[in-house]
Design a protein around this motif. Structure first.
Motif, mmCIF file in Angstrom:
data_model
loop_
_atom_site.group_PDB
_atom_site.id
_atom_site.type_symbol
_atom_site.label_atom_id
_atom_site.label_comp_id
_atom_site.label_asym_id
_atom_site.label_seq_id
_atom_site.Cartn_x
_atom_site.Cartn_y
_atom_site.Cartn_z
ATOM 1 N N VAL A 1 0.855 -1.196 0.000
ATOM 2 C CA VAL A 1 0.000 0.000 0.000
ATOM 3 C C VAL A 1 0.888 1.241 0.000
ATOM 4 N N PRO A 2 0.497 2.282 -0.727
ATOM 5 C CA PRO A 2 1.355 3.474 -0.842
ATOM 6 C C PRO A 2 1.646 4.151 0.491
ATOM 7 N N LEU A 3 0.638 4.208 1.370
ATOM 8 C CA LEU A 3 0.852 4.925 2.630
ATOM 9 C C LEU A 3 1.970 4.322 3.469
ATOM 10 N N LEU A 4 2.146 3.013 3.371
ATOM 11 C CA LEU A 4 3.129 2.331 4.209
ATOM 12 C C LEU A 4 4.456 2.048 3.502
ATOM 13 N N ASP A 5 4.400 1.862 2.205
ATOM 14 C CA ASP A 5 5.534 1.261 1.522
ATOM 15 C C ASP A 5 6.221 2.127 0.475
ATOM 16 N N ASN A 6 5.918 3.428 0.444
ATOM 17 C CA ASN A 6 6.685 4.304 -0.442
ATOM 18 C C ASN A 6 7.146 5.533 0.332
ATOM 19 N N ALA A 7 7.662 6.509 -0.344
ATOM 20 C CA ALA A 7 8.292 7.662 0.315
ATOM 21 C C ALA A 7 7.309 8.466 1.160
ATOM 22 N N SER A 8 6.012 8.441 0.814
ATOM 23 C CA SER A 8 5.049 9.236 1.577
ATOM 24 C C SER A 8 4.882 8.722 2.994
ATOM 25 N N ALA A 9 5.252 7.445 3.237
ATOM 26 C CA ALA A 9 5.085 6.892 4.572
ATOM 27 C C ALA A 9 5.937 7.618 5.592
ATOM 28 N N LEU B 1 -1.235 3.481 10.119
ATOM 29 C CA LEU B 1 -1.310 3.454 8.669
ATOM 30 C C LEU B 1 -1.794 2.099 8.155
ATOM 31 N N LEU B 2 -1.383 1.035 8.841
ATOM 32 C CA LEU B 2 -1.860 -0.293 8.469
ATOM 33 C C LEU B 2 -3.362 -0.413 8.715
ATOM 34 N N ARG B 3 -3.834 0.197 9.793
ATOM 35 C CA ARG B 3 -5.263 0.110 10.153
ATOM 36 C C ARG B 3 -6.141 0.757 9.099
ATOM 37 N N VAL B 4 -5.690 1.856 8.532
ATOM 38 C CA VAL B 4 -6.527 2.574 7.562
ATOM 39 C C VAL B 4 -6.348 2.037 6.137
ATOM 40 N N SER B 5 -5.367 1.141 5.938
ATOM 41 C CA SER B 5 -5.072 0.669 4.586
ATOM 42 C C SER B 5 -5.517 -0.765 4.329
ATOM 43 N N ILE B 6 -5.516 -1.593 5.370
ATOM 44 C CA ILE B 6 -5.796 -3.021 5.210
ATOM 45 C C ILE B 6 -6.988 -3.400 6.080
ATOM 46 N N PRO B 7 -8.016 -4.033 5.517
ATOM 47 C CA PRO B 7 -9.154 -4.491 6.332
ATOM 48 C C PRO B 7 -8.753 -5.653 7.228
ATOM 49 N N LEU B 8 -9.585 -5.909 8.234
ATOM 50 C CA LEU B 8 -9.335 -7.014 9.152
ATOM 51 C C LEU B 8 -10.132 -8.238 8.724
ATOM 52 N N ASP B 9 -9.550 -9.433 8.982
ATOM 53 C CA ASP B 9 -10.270 -10.671 8.659
ATOM 54 C C ASP B 9 -11.145 -11.075 9.838
ATOM 55 N N LYS B 10 -11.716 -12.269 9.776
ATOM 56 C CA LYS B 10 -12.638 -12.714 10.828
ATOM 57 C C LYS B 10 -11.942 -12.935 12.165
ATOM 58 N N HIS B 11 -10.615 -13.062 12.140
ATOM 59 C CA HIS B 11 -9.850 -13.210 13.378
ATOM 60 C C HIS B 11 -9.292 -11.877 13.869
ATOM 61 N N ARG C 1 -7.004 -5.096 0.176
ATOM 62 C CA ARG C 1 -6.687 -3.790 0.743
ATOM 63 C C ARG C 1 -7.850 -2.844 0.447
ATOM 64 N N PHE C 2 -7.946 -1.749 1.214
ATOM 65 C CA PHE C 2 -8.990 -0.756 0.962
ATOM 66 C C PHE C 2 -8.712 -0.027 -0.351
ATOM 67 N N LEU C 3 -9.796 0.293 -1.043
ATOM 68 C CA LEU C 3 -9.646 1.109 -2.248
ATOM 69 C C LEU C 3 -9.073 2.476 -1.922
ATOM 70 N N HIS C 4 -9.519 3.026 -0.779
ATOM 71 C CA HIS C 4 -9.056 4.331 -0.315
ATOM 72 C C HIS C 4 -8.793 4.242 1.183
ATOM 73 N N PRO C 5 -7.845 5.006 1.700
ATOM 74 C CA PRO C 5 -7.572 4.988 3.143
ATOM 75 C C PRO C 5 -8.827 5.322 3.945
ATOM 76 N N GLN C 6 -9.075 4.534 4.980
ATOM 77 C CA GLN C 6 -10.242 4.719 5.850
ATOM 78 C C GLN C 6 -9.808 5.481 7.111
ATOM 79 N N TRP C 7 -9.640 6.807 6.950
ATOM 80 C CA TRP C 7 -9.120 7.615 8.054
ATOM 81 C C TRP C 7 -10.041 7.620 9.262
#
Length: 526
Positions: free
Chosen positions: A51-59, A72-82, A90-96
């Protein structure tokens, strides 16, 4: 048996046999590492979408503003059933807005998600590199791992089909030496491949060599050993596989990069190739196929190593005038019409051994998070089980030991279907015991199979057995894919197959204390 008498005269269990056991079993230990290598080189590390927020220069800029990696991980990647980050979405857009929710607030279940279009980020704390992380064999591409394992098993099956008849035609040692060299070259090149397709091709060639090495090693040991010591020698050979499992765990624990690990287990085969030229060809095979001079040369070499120098001068007359070799050569001329001796019923246990063993042993990550420990446990339980099989073979006979080991292996695996996932220790214990009993069955089968078939067809028959075993091992890893429909289905199948095969083994003849058959007629009299 003419050759059995000759073997007793030159020494059937002396310095030569000890040298031969050491020279052949050490390569078997290294060979086992290749069979189970992809437990480590193809281990699936924890992963998530790039995800760009975590893995490129903007992070770095966002971190400087007080937003840590967890946020940043929380707003970029959804959680599974666990309630853990998804591995394949991944989210289409960051969920701020998620940063403002408390722990009891619902997840952003309605937010749009997408697959990992830009690749994945892997946790490299356990393995710095695997073929899974190198070629992104996860999510929609996770089928590539069992496919690679099945291609490897197909290579062993192909090698068994070809190496068996070729060994009966050109000799055991020649094929063994060639397979050492092929394993060394293909295994070493495998560490430098640029793509997955070439990797599978080289693994196929390595597996081809594995079949030739296993078959010719066992046959050479059997054909140079007296009847009373066959079970002992083949148990030592089987223990080589057990030590190899533990050895693999130690090497993989020390080397966490798949390329270096691949090299570490492949380069020793160059040494085994060079040393194999000092091994003796099977004199039993040489005499039966009419190569009297070479057979006499090998017998004299064995007599010299075993300190039987006084017998060497009398060997020429006995070998050339013995009625036994003449009868054996006549039998060889008509052996192609008697291949019915290699009946499918005598090979049926091998299908289930390959199916069940590789189905479980190539998926250690499903048993316990510490795959190094599980691999050591497999090797550790294998040793006493194989020793137990040795004593059982000599007390109860080959048939009951074979059937009992298969049935107990199946029952241990089936019992796991009734154990809850939370009881990981009990589940691992039952799985390790199941694998241990499969090892016992393997030990018995190596001896049993050689005693069921005559010298003139032994390598062809062993090749047929290896072929059926690898047919099972090809299907074994693929059966795990059925777990997507029902998690218990693979275990039920892995457990039921050895139980049925064990019951079928009760129909085979007993061979305890019978001499090694040289001709088709010997087999018919069993």
């Amino acid at each position: 048996m003419a050759f059995a008498e000759l073997l007793e005269q030159v020494g059937s269990l002396g310095r030569f046999q000890i040298f031969q056991i050491v020279s052949l079993v050490i390569p078997i230990m290294c060979l086992t590492t290749h069979n189970l290598l992809e437990n480590f080189t193809a281990a699936i590390p924890p992963h998530r979408c790039w995800v760009p927020l975590l893995d490129n220069a903007s992070a770095s800029a966002l971190v400087a503003r007080g937003l840590g990696p967890d946020a940043l991980l929380r707003v970029s990647i959804p959680l599974d059933k666990h309630q853990k980050p998804e591995s394949c979405r991944r989210f289409l857009h960051p969920q701020w807005q998620l940063l403002e929710l408390n722990e009891s607030a619902p997840n952003a279940s309605g937010a749009g998600t997408e697959p990992c279009l830009d690749g994945w980020v892997y946790d490299r704390s356990d393995f710095t590199s695997t073929i899974v992380s190198k070629w992104d064999m996860v999510c929609d591409w996770q089928f590539l791992k069992p496919m690679a394992q099945s291609i490897y098993m197909a290579g062993i099956m192909t090698g068994a089909v070809i190496c068996g008849p070729v060994s009966d035609r050109f000799g055991r040692r020649l094929v063994l030496s060639w397979c050492y060299l092929q394993m060394a070259i293909s295994g070493t090149c495998c560490a430098a491949v640029p793509n997955f397709s070439l990797y599978c091709c080289l693994r196929f060639l390595s597996a081809f060599a594995v079949a030739g090495i296993m078959m010719n090693t066992g046959t050479l040991l059997m054909e140079w050993t007296k009847t009373q010591a066959r079970a002992r020698v083949m148990t030592i050979n089987a223990l080589g596989f057990s030590f190899g499992q533990a050895l693999l765990s130690g090497i993989a624990y020390a080397i966490r990069d798949w390329c270096i690990l691949q090299l570490a287990v492949s380069l020793p085969f160059f040494l085994f190739f060079l040393s194999s030229w000092w091994l003796a060809e099977s004199a039993r095979w040489l005499i039966i196929t009419g190569k009297m001079d070479r057979g006499l040369h090998e017998l004299k070499k064995v007599a010299r190593m075993n300190g039987k120098k006084d017998i060497r001068d009398t060997l020429t007359i006995e070998v050339r005038s013995g009625a036994g070799p003449i009868a054996m050569r006549e039998e060889l001329a008509t052996s192609e019409t008697a291949t019915a001796a290699c009946s499918p019923g005598r090979l049926s246990p091998q299908v289930c051994l390959g199916f069940t063993f590789y189905g479980l042993a190539l998926d250690l990550q499903s048993l316990l998070s510490d795959i190094f420990l599980v691999q050591v446990l497999f090797g550790a339980i294998d040793m006493p089980n194989k020793m137990g099989a040795f004593f059982a073979m000599n007390r109860l006979g080959r048939r009951l030991t074979q059937a009992g080991s298969l049935i107990l292996a199946g029952l241990c695996i089936l019992a796991n279907t009734m154990v809850p996932q939370e009881l990981q220790t009990l589940r691992t214990t039952l799985a390790v015991l199941g694998i241990g009993f499969v090892g016992s069955a393997f030990t018995c089968l190596v001896v049993y199979c050689s005693e069921l078939f005559p010298t003139v067809l032994r390598m062809t028959a062993v090749g047929g057995g290896q072929t059926t075993a690898r047919l099972g091992s090809i299907l074994g890893p693929l059966v795990r894919l059925l777990g997507q429909f029902n998690p218990l289905l693979p275990l039920i199948i892995y457990g039921a197959v050895p139980v049925v095969s064990g019951l079928a083994a009760l129909l085979l003849p007993e061979t305890l204390n019978l001499p090694l058959p040289d001709t088709i007629q010997d087999v018919k009299s069993q």
